[in-house]
Design a protein around this motif. Structure first.
Motif, short mmCIF file in Angstrom:
data_model
loop_
_atom_site.label_atom_id
_atom_site.label_comp_id
_atom_site.label_asym_id
_atom_site.label_seq_id
_atom_site.Cartn_x
_atom_site.Cartn_y
_atom_site.Cartn_z
N ASN A 93 0.87 -1.16 0.00
CA ASN A 93 0.00 0.00 0.00
C ASN A 93 0.91 1.22 0.00
OD1 ASN A 93 -2.43 -1.45 0.12
ND2 ASN A 93 -2.23 -1.69 2.33
N VAL A 94 0.38 2.32 -0.48
CA VAL A 94 1.24 3.50 -0.63
C VAL A 94 0.83 4.60 0.33
CG1 VAL A 94 1.79 2.91 -3.00
CG2 VAL A 94 -0.15 4.43 -2.54
N ARG A 95 0.28 4.16 1.47
CA ARG A 95 -0.29 5.09 2.46
C ARG A 95 -0.41 4.32 3.75
NH1 ARG A 95 -4.39 1.55 3.24
NH2 ARG A 95 -4.84 0.47 1.32
N PHE A 96 -0.81 5.03 4.81
CA PHE A 96 -1.02 4.35 6.09
C PHE A 96 -2.12 3.32 5.95
CE2 PHE A 96 0.91 7.55 9.02
CZ PHE A 96 1.55 6.62 9.82
N GLY A 97 -2.03 2.25 6.73
CA GLY A 97 -3.13 1.30 6.78
C GLY A 97 -4.23 1.83 7.68
N ASP A 98 -5.41 1.32 7.43
CA ASP A 98 -6.54 1.64 8.28
C ASP A 98 -7.23 0.32 8.57
OD1 ASP A 98 -8.60 2.76 9.63
OD2 ASP A 98 -9.36 3.99 7.98
N PRO A 99 -7.21 -0.21 9.76
CA PRO A 99 -6.99 0.45 11.05
C PRO A 99 -5.56 0.52 11.57
CG PRO A 99 -7.78 -1.79 11.42
CD PRO A 99 -7.73 -1.59 9.94
N GLU A 100 -4.56 0.07 10.83
CA GLU A 100 -3.20 0.05 11.41
C GLU A 100 -2.77 1.41 11.97
OE1 GLU A 100 -4.14 -1.45 8.64
OE2 GLU A 100 -2.86 -3.15 8.11
N ALA A 101 -3.09 2.49 11.25
CA ALA A 101 -2.69 3.83 11.73
C ALA A 101 -3.23 4.09 13.13
CB ALA A 101 -3.21 4.90 10.77
N GLN A 102 -4.38 3.48 13.41
CA GLN A 102 -5.04 3.73 14.69
C GLN A 102 -4.33 3.05 15.86
OE1 GLN A 102 -9.46 3.64 14.43
NE2 GLN A 102 -9.16 3.12 12.30
N VAL A 103 -3.49 2.07 15.58
CA VAL A 103 -2.69 1.47 16.67
C VAL A 103 -1.23 1.92 16.62
CG1 VAL A 103 -4.15 -0.52 17.16
CG2 VAL A 103 -2.41 -0.70 15.36
N ILE A 104 -0.77 2.36 15.45
CA ILE A 104 0.63 2.77 15.34
C ILE A 104 0.80 4.19 15.90
CG2 ILE A 104 2.43 3.40 13.68
CD1 ILE A 104 1.44 1.09 11.93
N LEU A 105 -0.05 5.11 15.48
CA LEU A 105 0.16 6.51 15.86
C LEU A 105 0.07 6.75 17.37
CD1 LEU A 105 -1.54 8.19 12.79
CD2 LEU A 105 0.91 8.03 13.30
N PRO A 106 -0.84 6.07 18.10
CA PRO A 106 -0.83 6.29 19.55
C PRO A 106 0.47 5.83 20.22
CG PRO A 106 -2.94 5.37 18.87
CD PRO A 106 -2.02 5.30 17.67
N TRP A 161 9.24 5.45 20.05
CA TRP A 161 7.96 4.77 20.27
C TRP A 161 7.84 4.34 21.71
CZ3 TRP A 161 5.04 4.79 15.92
CH2 TRP A 161 5.73 5.01 14.71
N THR A 162 6.61 4.30 22.22
CA THR A 162 6.42 3.71 23.54
C THR A 162 6.40 2.18 23.39
OG1 THR A 162 4.66 3.13 25.08
CG2 THR A 162 4.01 4.46 23.25
N SER A 163 6.84 1.49 24.43
CA SER A 163 6.84 0.02 24.36
C SER A 163 5.46 -0.53 24.69
CB SER A 163 7.88 -0.55 25.32
OG SER A 163 7.55 -0.13 26.61
N GLU A 164 4.49 0.34 24.97
CA GLU A 164 3.15 -0.15 25.28
C GLU A 164 2.50 -0.80 24.06
OE1 GLU A 164 1.23 2.06 28.88
OE2 GLU A 164 1.36 3.41 27.17
N ALA A 165 1.52 -1.65 24.33
CA ALA A 165 0.77 -2.30 23.24
C ALA A 165 -0.48 -1.48 22.93
CB ALA A 165 0.38 -3.70 23.65
N ALA A 166 -0.91 -1.50 21.69
CA ALA A 166 -2.15 -0.81 21.31
C ALA A 166 -3.07 -1.78 20.59
CB ALA A 166 -1.84 0.38 20.41
N GLY A 217 -13.40 3.26 15.46
CA GLY A 217 -12.28 2.40 15.85
C GLY A 217 -11.94 2.71 17.30
N VAL A 218 -12.22 1.74 18.17
CA VAL A 218 -12.02 1.97 19.60
C VAL A 218 -10.62 1.47 19.95
CG1 VAL A 218 -12.87 1.44 21.90
CG2 VAL A 218 -14.47 1.72 20.00
N THR A 219 -9.75 2.40 20.34
CA THR A 219 -8.33 2.09 20.48
C THR A 219 -7.86 2.28 21.91
OG1 THR A 219 -7.91 2.77 18.22
CG2 THR A 219 -6.03 2.73 19.69
N ALA A 220 -7.17 1.28 22.43
CA ALA A 220 -6.65 1.37 23.80
C ALA A 220 -5.15 1.13 23.79
CB ALA A 220 -7.33 0.33 24.68
N LEU A 221 -4.50 1.78 24.76
CA LEU A 221 -3.04 1.66 24.91
C LEU A 221 -2.81 1.15 26.33
CD1 LEU A 221 -0.63 2.63 23.11
CD2 LEU A 221 -0.63 4.72 24.48
N ALA A 222 -1.91 0.17 26.51
CA ALA A 222 -1.66 -0.36 27.86
C ALA A 222 -0.30 -1.04 27.89
CB ALA A 222 -2.76 -1.37 28.23
#
Ligand code: AMP
Ligand code: GLY
Length: 431
Positions: free
Chosen positions: A288-301, A326-331, A386-391
């Protein structure tokens, strides 16, 4: 900085949200956006505009940087248009966007540069394709792909000859994906875990890798049912070992960037390799030649660095000494979809619970298909939120994302219950 973001999905909401956190960013314009983007910090919505109108706006308003979410505008040449007028833009030229715009082009490119990918054949003629299918040349399962853009839905995995002939008919005869089905790629079926590996590329051979992520493309739990644009994703460092990460860079990403340079179509922008991690190593399923969706929603946080500064350096061809932190937290991101998606679905259903999720910690609800009517949020697309959590751990991120989803309602709300579960059960097995 003034930034123009093009697009209207969860990916663009994640971009706008992250850009809004930058001290460097004064104002963000988004065309056409959605109701969540309209409510984001520093952001103003513009209507849906043509590429030319977007450029005119950017020039009139002295926009410092344009960021393009959707592939179609890139394939149509927005990158060339902006660059010719001297407006910095993150995204490849139309020539370089062919990596996504034509699967046949991508396969032939990979063959030319020895980039690992499934064995394949390309057909322009449906009867030749059918003869080849019936000749016993292929083993099943087999993958049939419409050559052109089909919003992630033009890939059909066929268990036997009958399914393959039906898929051929859908793509080339019934033309369910329109002109995308003028050509057909028939491809060997690969087995393994999938991973999305996304890098920022500056067109001068330098790349800044993002953290890895995994999408869940099929509509139903357990990876069953038709492909969608993506029903959820997670990102964590343990997704790839350092060795595998190195192999992906050396065998896929760098040869891609170098190959595009050698062919006179330098790739500047966001390069996404969709990979199958097979027993024989990583193989490219698609670019792909752009950010993934939903990937951007877990990468950017997970990004600690300033996104605006990174993107501007990429647009200026200046990533040689840039690194991202990057934070080492999971998203984890779980997509809430309208009933019927990826087929037809109703629109205009009232969404409730967003005031509650706003108050939940380490949780962000990115809007994908929403609009605002009389002060209320309503659905306006197939993928709605897209409900996104970081922990600190993946299980905790999964728990948080699903507890956010529990608060959200609209008629017929559908989401997968198993986002990241395969990885969770693996971690349990290994502990
Ligand atoms: P693509 O849009 O080409 O990435 O394909 C969409 C999805 O179809 C991928 O994420 C995989 O789940 C599946 N897929 C594509 N190509 C193959 C293949 N050669 N073998 C197995 N699965 C595939
Ligand atoms: N999530 C896959 C894609 O954006 O194409």
């Amino acid at each position: 900085m003034k930034i123009l973001v093009v697009g209207s999905g969860g990916r663009e909401h994640a971009l706008v949200w992250k850009l809004g956190l930058s001290d460097e960013v004064r104002e963000i314009y988004c065309s056409p956006g959605n109701a969540g983007i309209a409510a984001a910090a520093k952001t103003r919505l513009l209507p849906k505009l043509s590429l030319r109108q977007l450029l005119d706006f950017a020039v009139d308003q002295d926009v410092d940087l344009a960021v393009v979410g959707p592939e179609a505008s890139l394939v149509d040449g927005i990158g060339d248009l902006f660059r010719r007028s001297g407006v910095p833009l993150v995204g490849p030229s139309a020539e370089a966007a062919r990596l996504e715009g034509s699967k046949a082009f991508a396969k032939e490119f990979m063959a030319r540069h020895q980039i690992p990918t499934a064995a394949y054949r390309v057909f322009d003629d449906p009867s030749a394709a059918e003869r080849a299918l019936r000749s016993g040349l292929f083993e099943f399962p087999l993958v049939l792909k419409a050559d052109g853009l089909a919003a992630g839905k033009g890939v059909l995995i066929c268990a036997d000859l009958q399914e393959a002939v039906a898929a051929l008919d859908r793509i080339m005869i019934a033309r369910r994906f329109g002109a995308a089905g003028d050509r057909l790629v028939i491809e060997e079926f690969l087995q393994g875990e999938e991973a999305s590996f996304i890098v920022l590329a500056d067109g001068a051979g330098n790349v800044v890798p993002m953290v890895p992520s995994q999408d869940h493309k099929q509509i139903f739990d357990g990876g069953r049912g038709p492909n969608t644009g993506g029903m959820g994703a997670y990102s964590m460092d343990g997704l790839l070992s350092p060795d595998l990460r190195r192999r992906i860079l050396d065998q896929v990403i760098l040869p891609t960037v170098d190959g595009m340079n050698q062919e006179g179509r330098p790739f500047a922008g966001i390069l996404y390799a969709g990979l199958m991690l097979t027993e024989d190593g990583p193989q490219v399923l698609e670019y792909n030649v752009r950010f993934g969706d939903p990937e951007a929603q877990v990468i950017l946080p997970r990004l600690r660095s300033d996104l605006a500064a990174l993107l501007l350096q990429a647009a200026r061809g200046d990533l040689a000494s840039t690194q991202a932190e990057w934070t080492s937290e999971a998203a984890v991101c779980v997509v809430a979809a309208a009933k019927g998606y990826p087929g037809s679905y109703p629109k205009g259903l009232e969404i409730s619970g967003l005031a509650k999720t706003d108050r939940m910690e380490n949780l962000v609800v990115f809007h994908a298909g929403t609009s605002r009517v009389d002060g209320r949020y309503v659905t306006s697309g197939g993928r709605v939120l897209g409900v996104t959590a970081l922990a600190p751990s993946l299980d905790e991120a999964v728990r948080r994302a699903y507890s956010g989803l529990n608060e959200i309602h609209f008629d017929g709300i559908y989401y997968r219950r198993d986002i990241a579960y395969r990885r969770l059960s693996q971690a349990e097995r290994n502990s």
